[in-house]
Scaffold this motif. Sequence first.
Motif, mmCIF file in Angstrom:
data_model
loop_
_atom_site.group_PDB
_atom_site.id
_atom_site.type_symbol
_atom_site.label_atom_id
_atom_site.label_comp_id
_atom_site.label_asym_id
_atom_site.label_seq_id
_atom_site.Cartn_x
_atom_site.Cartn_y
_atom_site.Cartn_z
ATOM 1 N N VAL A 1 -16.243 8.527 -13.740
ATOM 2 C CA VAL A 1 -15.929 9.893 -13.315
ATOM 3 C C VAL A 1 -15.311 10.698 -14.446
ATOM 4 C CG1 VAL A 1 -15.711 9.334 -10.871
ATOM 5 C CG2 VAL A 1 -13.712 9.100 -12.357
ATOM 6 N N PHE A 2 -14.862 10.032 -15.496
ATOM 7 C CA PHE A 2 -14.374 10.724 -16.689
ATOM 8 C C PHE A 2 -15.206 10.233 -17.869
ATOM 9 C CE2 PHE A 2 -10.626 10.115 -13.903
ATOM 10 C CZ PHE A 2 -10.441 11.446 -13.562
ATOM 11 N N ASP A 3 -15.865 11.162 -18.557
ATOM 12 C CA ASP A 3 -16.758 10.781 -19.636
ATOM 13 C C ASP A 3 -16.237 11.311 -20.958
ATOM 14 O OD1 ASP A 3 -18.948 9.791 -21.000
ATOM 15 O OD2 ASP A 3 -20.020 11.690 -20.815
ATOM 16 N N ARG A 4 -15.710 10.417 -21.779
ATOM 17 C CA ARG A 4 -15.143 10.828 -23.057
ATOM 18 C C ARG A 4 -15.736 10.025 -24.216
ATOM 19 N NH1 ARG A 4 -9.009 11.887 -20.602
ATOM 20 N NH2 ARG A 4 -9.779 13.331 -19.035
ATOM 21 N N SER A 5 -16.859 9.333 -23.972
ATOM 22 C CA SER A 5 -17.522 8.614 -25.065
ATOM 23 C C SER A 5 -19.041 8.687 -24.911
ATOM 24 C CB SER A 5 -17.068 7.145 -25.101
ATOM 25 O OG SER A 5 -17.337 6.518 -23.864
ATOM 26 N N LEU A 6 -19.539 9.851 -24.460
ATOM 27 C CA LEU A 6 -20.977 10.107 -24.332
ATOM 28 C C LEU A 6 -21.662 9.177 -23.344
ATOM 29 C CD1 LEU A 6 -21.998 10.711 -28.069
ATOM 30 C CD2 LEU A 6 -21.563 12.436 -26.306
ATOM 31 N N GLY B 1 -14.621 -1.606 -22.050
ATOM 32 C CA GLY B 1 -13.629 -1.511 -23.115
ATOM 33 C C GLY B 1 -13.013 -0.135 -23.164
ATOM 34 N N ALA B 2 -12.687 0.337 -24.362
ATOM 35 C CA ALA B 2 -12.006 1.623 -24.537
ATOM 36 C C ALA B 2 -12.858 2.771 -24.015
ATOM 37 C CB ALA B 2 -11.676 1.843 -26.010
ATOM 38 N N LEU B 3 -12.219 3.733 -23.359
ATOM 39 C CA LEU B 3 -12.927 4.860 -22.758
ATOM 40 C C LEU B 3 -13.558 5.763 -23.807
ATOM 41 C CD1 LEU B 3 -13.616 6.322 -20.102
ATOM 42 C CD2 LEU B 3 -11.414 7.513 -20.278
ATOM 43 N N HIS B 4 -12.956 5.856 -24.988
ATOM 44 C CA HIS B 4 -13.502 6.686 -26.064
ATOM 45 C C HIS B 4 -12.894 6.210 -27.385
ATOM 46 C CE1 HIS B 4 -9.736 9.045 -26.332
ATOM 47 N NE2 HIS B 4 -9.721 8.949 -25.013
ATOM 48 N N PRO B 5 -13.385 6.688 -28.518
ATOM 49 C CA PRO B 5 -12.935 6.138 -29.810
ATOM 50 C C PRO B 5 -11.437 6.243 -30.070
ATOM 51 C CG PRO B 5 -14.968 7.368 -30.101
ATOM 52 C CD PRO B 5 -14.533 7.604 -28.685
ATOM 53 N N ARG B 6 -10.772 7.277 -29.550
ATOM 54 C CA ARG B 6 -9.334 7.431 -29.816
ATOM 55 C C ARG B 6 -8.465 6.894 -28.684
ATOM 56 N NH1 ARG B 6 -11.580 12.218 -31.219
ATOM 57 N NH2 ARG B 6 -10.760 13.264 -29.363
ATOM 58 N N ARG C 1 -6.198 4.689 -26.465
ATOM 59 C CA ARG C 1 -5.267 3.588 -26.675
ATOM 60 C C ARG C 1 -4.857 2.930 -25.362
ATOM 61 N NH1 ARG C 1 -7.332 4.382 -30.574
ATOM 62 N NH2 ARG C 1 -6.547 4.908 -32.657
ATOM 63 N N HIS C 2 -4.960 3.680 -24.284
ATOM 64 C CA HIS C 2 -4.499 3.151 -22.998
ATOM 65 C C HIS C 2 -5.461 3.471 -21.853
ATOM 66 C CE1 HIS C 2 -0.631 1.994 -24.711
ATOM 67 N NE2 HIS C 2 -0.576 3.173 -25.299
ATOM 68 N N SER C 3 -6.696 3.836 -22.161
ATOM 69 C CA SER C 3 -7.676 4.118 -21.109
ATOM 70 C C SER C 3 -8.943 3.321 -21.379
ATOM 71 C CB SER C 3 -7.991 5.617 -21.034
ATOM 72 O OG SER C 3 -8.403 6.115 -22.289
ATOM 73 N N TYR C 4 -9.489 2.730 -20.299
ATOM 74 C CA TYR C 4 -10.601 1.794 -20.414
ATOM 75 C C TYR C 4 -11.654 2.102 -19.359
ATOM 76 C CZ TYR C 4 -6.958 -0.662 -23.018
ATOM 77 O OH TYR C 4 -5.963 -0.967 -23.918
ATOM 78 N N VAL D 1 -17.502 1.995 -27.466
ATOM 79 C CA VAL D 1 -17.459 2.833 -28.653
ATOM 80 C C VAL D 1 -18.547 2.429 -29.656
ATOM 81 C CG1 VAL D 1 -15.935 3.671 -30.512
ATOM 82 C CG2 VAL D 1 -14.987 3.142 -28.266
ATOM 83 N N ARG D 2 -19.376 1.475 -29.291
ATOM 84 C CA ARG D 2 -20.361 0.906 -30.215
ATOM 85 C C ARG D 2 -21.589 1.799 -30.391
ATOM 86 N NH1 ARG D 2 -21.433 -1.763 -25.191
ATOM 87 N NH2 ARG D 2 -23.622 -1.484 -24.554
ATOM 88 N N LEU D 3 -21.480 3.089 -30.410
ATOM 89 C CA LEU D 3 -22.645 3.959 -30.517
ATOM 90 C C LEU D 3 -23.450 3.576 -31.759
ATOM 91 C CD1 LEU D 3 -24.208 6.310 -29.337
ATOM 92 C CD2 LEU D 3 -22.850 7.851 -30.753
ATOM 93 N N ARG D 4 -24.705 3.211 -31.531
ATOM 94 C CA ARG D 4 -25.586 2.758 -32.601
ATOM 95 C C ARG D 4 -26.808 3.660 -32.598
ATOM 96 N NH1 ARG D 4 -27.455 -1.726 -30.599
ATOM 97 N NH2 ARG D 4 -27.762 -3.037 -32.423
ATOM 98 N N PRO D 5 -26.755 4.791 -33.299
ATOM 99 C CA PRO D 5 -27.774 5.838 -33.169
ATOM 100 C C PRO D 5 -29.209 5.357 -33.358
ATOM 101 C CG PRO D 5 -25.912 6.619 -34.459
ATOM 102 C CD PRO D 5 -25.707 5.157 -34.263
ATOM 103 N N VAL D 6 -29.461 4.526 -34.359
ATOM 104 C CA VAL D 6 -30.834 4.099 -34.625
ATOM 105 C C VAL D 6 -31.382 3.271 -33.464
ATOM 106 C CG1 VAL D 6 -32.314 2.739 -36.150
ATOM 107 C CG2 VAL D 6 -30.516 4.198 -37.111
#
Length: 517
Positions: free
Chosen positions: A236-241, A343-348, A350-353, A391-396
């Motif tokens: 419901v919260f999207d902070r890592s695409l 894992g982590a909700l977005h790259p920055r 520290r306390h959201s998953y 956070v493992r965005l792998r564009p290719v």
Amino acid sequence: MTDVPVRPGSYWMEYGDGPAYPRPPDGLEVDVAMIGAGIAGISTAWELARAGKSVALLEADRVASGVTGHTTAKVSALHGTVYQRLRSTRGPQGAALYARSQQDAIGHLVAVCEELGIDCDLERAPAFTYAETAKEAHTVKAEAEAALAAGLPASYVTETGLPFPVAGAVRVEGQALFHPRKYLYALVADLERRGGQIFEGTRIVGLREGEPCRLTTEDGRTVSARDVVVATHFPVFDRSLLFARLKPHRELVVAGVIPAAQDPGGMYLTPEGSTRSVRTAPYGEGERLLIVTGEKFTPGTGRVEERYERLQQWTTRRFPEVRLTHRWAAQDNEPTDGVPFVGALHPRARHSYVATGFNGWGMAGGVMSGKLLAARITGEKSPWTDLYDPVRLRPVKEAPSMMRFQAAAAGHFVGDRLPFVTGGGPASRIAPGGGAVVRKGARHVAVHRDDAGELHAVSARCTHLGCLVRFNDAERTWECPCHGSRFGIGGEVLQGPALHPLERVHDLKETEEGDDA
């Protein structure tokens, strides 16, 4: 087309609800707040409570009543033909880590049942991915080789317990079947004994990250926690695409009673056609409940009754003695690279998953998520943390899937806003039990006519990103084809990522008089 002679509703849901839980007190403070009480949320909360953390489990509806209450409840490390894909995209080591993590989840679930004395109809059985055509058998044989190389006890076979021939199949030993709600209610009871707090009817609509994080409920209450986990199926919260990296799909389920002697003895899946999945569960004396899943489709694409009819016909043709009793539907999300995001909700962050993207394998995935997230929050390191890291965005590697996933959503997002877009005709043409999107001036209105002839109208704009919803004729719901949000005929949110209901429309005079849609 004949009516499906079964009652709607998940077999697992007939087990009944557990005790009712209240809404949280305003200003509640805990170590960890879990948003979502399905298997991923409950498993994580239980692991953390066992580690000594104070935990609040926050559920918008009832505990274990959403996606987890409508699963087929297979706990398996054999996920279709995933290992060939993983070997290509994540390498042999990534495929091996995936296999280990899923096998570990099965073993952990069995161990928890033994530790707590949980009676949840747990059975150990082999899992099969099978093919009926020679062409697809080559793919299945390659999967057997990939799964074995990844460390699974896999083999290639040409005979199974199914009552029809197969061209080939992967067989993996030692997988599991269980009753998900029996298991989770026992876990929730133990969570309470360990000091965990459970709250129902609590929809979270706001997340402010910080130290501590602060959650806001739909009715304005606040909950503060050092760590927050979003386990709401589609986040419901999207902070890592993640919206761009998940594709929702819905699958239908029919179930019925067969003689125990006809139990095929395992769990089966074929990717051919529109997917068919088969398992059984304990039922009555000398009987088993046959559960068949298939007819995968994107929410909002319609003709659901026809899909049920096809699934019923397949089931009765392959199992002629089945007496159909139930039908329901399940929903899940496919991740871009075939690996869930845990894992982590977005790259920055520290306390959201977050935990999402299980692609139909959420039972083992939920148990795995509980262990992985509890380890991260308590400062430990799981061997597969990096494998599942959101956070493992792998564009290719991910770009082709991202483009494919978002092509349809983008088409709806843009097309639904064009001025000439219309709906399906005036509301006066909607038959009892039906629904359609009609026009009221410049506005699109979702209209359902109930069996008594009364109209129910809500805004047709999904409250997530504004795409137009479509009517599901079998479940009588409104569904968004962009990201899978689902709403009741009165507009209430049934499934996210939408947080807010569809606005009710009270004046239907223009649509009833034939404002074309």
